[in-house]
Design a protein around this motif. Structure first.
Motif, PDB file in Angstrom:
ATOM      1  N   ASP A  82       0.837  -1.202   0.000  1.00 45.75           N
ATOM      2  CA  ASP A  82       0.000   0.000   0.000  1.00 45.75           C
ATOM      3  C   ASP A  82       0.872   1.252   0.000  1.00 45.75           C
ATOM      4  N   LYS A  83       0.289   2.372  -0.402  1.00 44.54           N
ATOM      5  CA  LYS A  83       1.079   3.598  -0.576  1.00 44.54           C
ATOM      6  C   LYS A  83       1.660   4.137   0.722  1.00 44.54           C
ATOM      7  N   MET A  84       1.036   3.873   1.858  1.00 44.04           N
ATOM      8  CA  MET A  84       1.582   4.349   3.135  1.00 44.04           C
ATOM      9  C   MET A  84       2.770   3.507   3.595  1.00 44.04           C
ATOM     10  N   SER A  85       2.777   2.228   3.254  1.00 44.76           N
ATOM     11  CA  SER A  85       3.859   1.321   3.674  1.00 44.76           C
ATOM     12  C   SER A  85       5.067   1.376   2.750  1.00 44.76           C
ATOM     13  N   ALA A  86       4.862   1.763   1.503  1.00 42.80           N
ATOM     14  CA  ALA A  86       5.928   1.708   0.500  1.00 42.80           C
ATOM     15  C   ALA A  86       7.219   2.400   0.928  1.00 42.80           C
ATOM     16  N   PRO A  87       7.193   3.613   1.507  1.00 37.96           N
ATOM     17  CA  PRO A  87       8.463   4.235   1.906  1.00 37.96           C
ATOM     18  C   PRO A  87       9.225   3.453   2.979  1.00 37.96           C
ATOM     19  N   TYR A  88       8.509   2.787   3.868  1.00 37.94           N
ATOM     20  CA  TYR A  88       9.144   2.006   4.930  1.00 37.94           C
ATOM     21  C   TYR A  88       9.746   0.705   4.402  1.00 37.94           C
ATOM     22  N   LEU A  89       9.263   0.247   3.248  1.00 39.84           N
ATOM     23  CA  LEU A  89       9.644  -1.063   2.728  1.00 39.84           C
ATOM     24  C   LEU A  89      10.549  -1.006   1.509  1.00 39.84           C
ATOM     25  N   SER A  90      10.849   0.177   1.010  1.00 41.49           N
ATOM     26  CA  SER A  90      11.677   0.295  -0.181  1.00 41.49           C
ATOM     27  C   SER A  90      13.041  -0.353   0.058  1.00 41.49           C
ATOM     28  N   GLY A  91      13.394  -1.296  -0.785  1.00 39.06           N
ATOM     29  CA  GLY A  91      14.664  -2.004  -0.655  1.00 39.06           C
ATOM     30  C   GLY A  91      14.600  -3.251   0.207  1.00 39.06           C
ATOM     31  N   ALA A  92      13.443  -3.530   0.805  1.00 40.23           N
ATOM     32  CA  ALA A  92      13.295  -4.719   1.652  1.00 40.23           C
ATOM     33  C   ALA A  92      13.219  -5.976   0.787  1.00 40.23           C
ATOM     34  N   THR A  93      13.701  -7.078   1.337  1.00 39.54           N
ATOM     35  CA  THR A  93      13.663  -8.366   0.653  1.00 39.54           C
ATOM     36  C   THR A  93      12.917  -9.369   1.511  1.00 39.54           C
ATOM     37  N   ILE A  94      11.929 -10.024   0.902  1.00 43.08           N
ATOM     38  CA  ILE A  94      11.184 -11.092   1.573  1.00 43.08           C
ATOM     39  C   ILE A  94      11.797 -12.418   1.139  1.00 43.08           C
ATOM     40  N   ASP A  95      12.140 -13.244   2.120  1.00 39.89           N
ATOM     41  CA  ASP A  95      12.712 -14.561   1.852  1.00 39.89           C
ATOM     42  C   ASP A  95      11.937 -15.585   2.667  1.00 39.89           C
ATOM     43  N   PHE A  96      12.226 -16.843   2.449  1.00 43.07           N
ATOM     44  CA  PHE A  96      11.622 -17.910   3.241  1.00 43.07           C
ATOM     45  C   PHE A  96      12.725 -18.816   3.734  1.00 43.07           C
ATOM     46  N   ALA A  97      12.732 -19.058   5.051  1.00 39.84           N
ATOM     47  CA  ALA A  97      13.725 -19.937   5.670  1.00 39.84           C
ATOM     48  C   ALA A  97      13.043 -21.209   6.126  1.00 39.84           C
ATOM     49  N   ASP A  98      13.701 -22.326   5.915  1.00 38.71           N
ATOM     50  CA  ASP A  98      13.191 -23.608   6.388  1.00 38.71           C
ATOM     51  C   ASP A  98      14.380 -24.406   6.912  1.00 38.71           C
ATOM     52  N   THR A  99      14.819 -24.041   8.105  1.00 45.66           N
ATOM     53  CA  THR A  99      15.963 -24.692   8.738  1.00 45.66           C
ATOM     54  C   THR A  99      15.551 -25.173  10.123  1.00 45.66           C
ATOM     55  N   ILE A 100      16.451 -25.858  10.783  1.00 44.63           N
ATOM     56  CA  ILE A 100      16.167 -26.335  12.132  1.00 44.63           C
ATOM     57  C   ILE A 100      16.024 -25.163  13.109  1.00 44.63           C
ATOM     58  N   GLU A 101      16.701 -24.045  12.825  1.00 47.15           N
ATOM     59  CA  GLU A 101      16.635 -22.878  13.703  1.00 47.15           C
ATOM     60  C   GLU A 101      15.432 -21.975  13.437  1.00 47.15           C
ATOM     61  N   LYS A 102      15.013 -21.943  12.178  1.00 42.12           N
ATOM     62  CA  LYS A 102      13.975 -20.971  11.812  1.00 42.12           C
ATOM     63  C   LYS A 102      13.158 -21.493  10.652  1.00 42.12           C
ATOM     64  N   GLN A 103      11.840 -21.272  10.719  1.00 45.49           N
ATOM     65  CA  GLN A 103      10.989 -21.587   9.586  1.00 45.49           C
ATOM     66  C   GLN A 103       9.983 -20.466   9.423  1.00 45.49           C
ATOM     67  N   GLY A 104       9.866 -19.978   8.218  1.00 51.13           N
ATOM     68  CA  GLY A 104       8.883 -18.949   7.923  1.00 51.13           C
ATOM     69  C   GLY A 104       9.461 -17.859   7.041  1.00 51.13           C
ATOM     70  N   PHE A 105       8.614 -16.897   6.729  1.00 50.12           N
ATOM     71  CA  PHE A 105       9.026 -15.770   5.907  1.00 50.12           C
ATOM     72  C   PHE A 105       9.862 -14.819   6.750  1.00 50.12           C
ATOM     73  N   THR A 106      10.908 -14.277   6.131  1.00 55.30           N
ATOM     74  CA  THR A 106      11.760 -13.296   6.794  1.00 55.30           C
ATOM     75  C   THR A 106      11.778 -12.035   5.949  1.00 55.30           C
ATOM     76  N   ILE A 107      11.989 -10.903   6.606  1.00 52.67           N
ATOM     77  CA  ILE A 107      12.045  -9.625   5.910  1.00 52.67           C
ATOM     78  C   ILE A 107      13.347  -8.935   6.294  1.00 52.67           C
ATOM     79  N   ASP A 108      14.185  -8.699   5.306  1.00 54.85           N
ATOM     80  CA  ASP A 108      15.428  -7.956   5.500  1.00 54.85           C
ATOM     81  C   ASP A 108      15.148  -6.543   5.001  1.00 54.85           C
ATOM     82  N   ASN A 109      15.075  -5.595   5.939  1.00 55.36           N
ATOM     83  CA  ASN A 109      14.664  -4.236   5.611  1.00 55.36           C
ATOM     84  C   ASN A 109      15.776  -3.253   5.954  1.00 55.36           C
ATOM     85  N   PRO A 110      16.419  -2.647   4.939  1.00 49.59           N
ATOM     86  CA  PRO A 110      17.486  -1.683   5.214  1.00 49.59           C
ATOM     87  C   PRO A 110      16.987  -0.388   5.858  1.00 49.59           C
ATOM     88  N   ASN A 111      15.680  -0.155   5.858  1.00 49.08           N
ATOM     89  CA  ASN A 111      15.103   1.050   6.455  1.00 49.08           C
ATOM     90  C   ASN A 111      14.883   0.917   7.959  1.00 49.08           C
TER      91      ASN A 111
END
Length: 123
Positions: A82-111
């Motif tokens: 959405d237009k209000m979230s876009a500035p906070y999320l610019s450059g963010a990367t959504i990934d998915f982890a499935d390891t013994i330590e972590k499972q689920g979507f992750t967000i790496d956000n430089p902001n």
């Protein structure tokens, strides 16, 4: 350690947002949608007030496209911001982890200047 790459197949400049989706995450989204028998949903990421650091991520499937939404397609997976979230999320990367330590979507956000100990909120 698995290395993920970002794959974007189509973008309309007027509707572009700066969020990236890795191929691993796109595959997981497609799998989830196929298991539900849905092909009409997009992955929506938003930022809302809350959490111990001030802002929290919301990541969910949505069939709607609202006024001001930006949409990008990643190998057949639509990602909506959405237009209000876009500035906070610019450059963010959504990934998915499935390891013994972590499972689920992750967000790496430089902001994100800082985050809480649990990692669920940021400022």
């Amino acid at each position: 350690m698995t290395t993920s790459t970002t794959v974007q197949t189509e973008q309309t400049p007027a509707e572009a947002h700066g969020v990236e989706l890795t191929e691993v995450a796109a595959t997981k989204v497609r799998t989830l949608l196929e298991s539900e028998g849905r092909d009409d949903l997009r992955l929506r990421i938003a930022v809302q007030p809350g959490g111990c650091s001030g802002l929290i991520y919301q990541l969910y499937f949505d069939e709607r496209t609202l006024d001001g939404d930006a949409v990008r397609d990643f190998s057949g997976v639509g990602v909506v911001v959405d237009k209000m979230s876009a500035p906070y999320l610019s450059g963010a990367t959504i990934d998915f982890a499935d390891t013994i330590e972590k499972q689920g979507f992750t967000i790496d956000n430089p902001n994100a200047g800082s985050s809480c100990a649990c990692g669920d909120s940021f400022s």
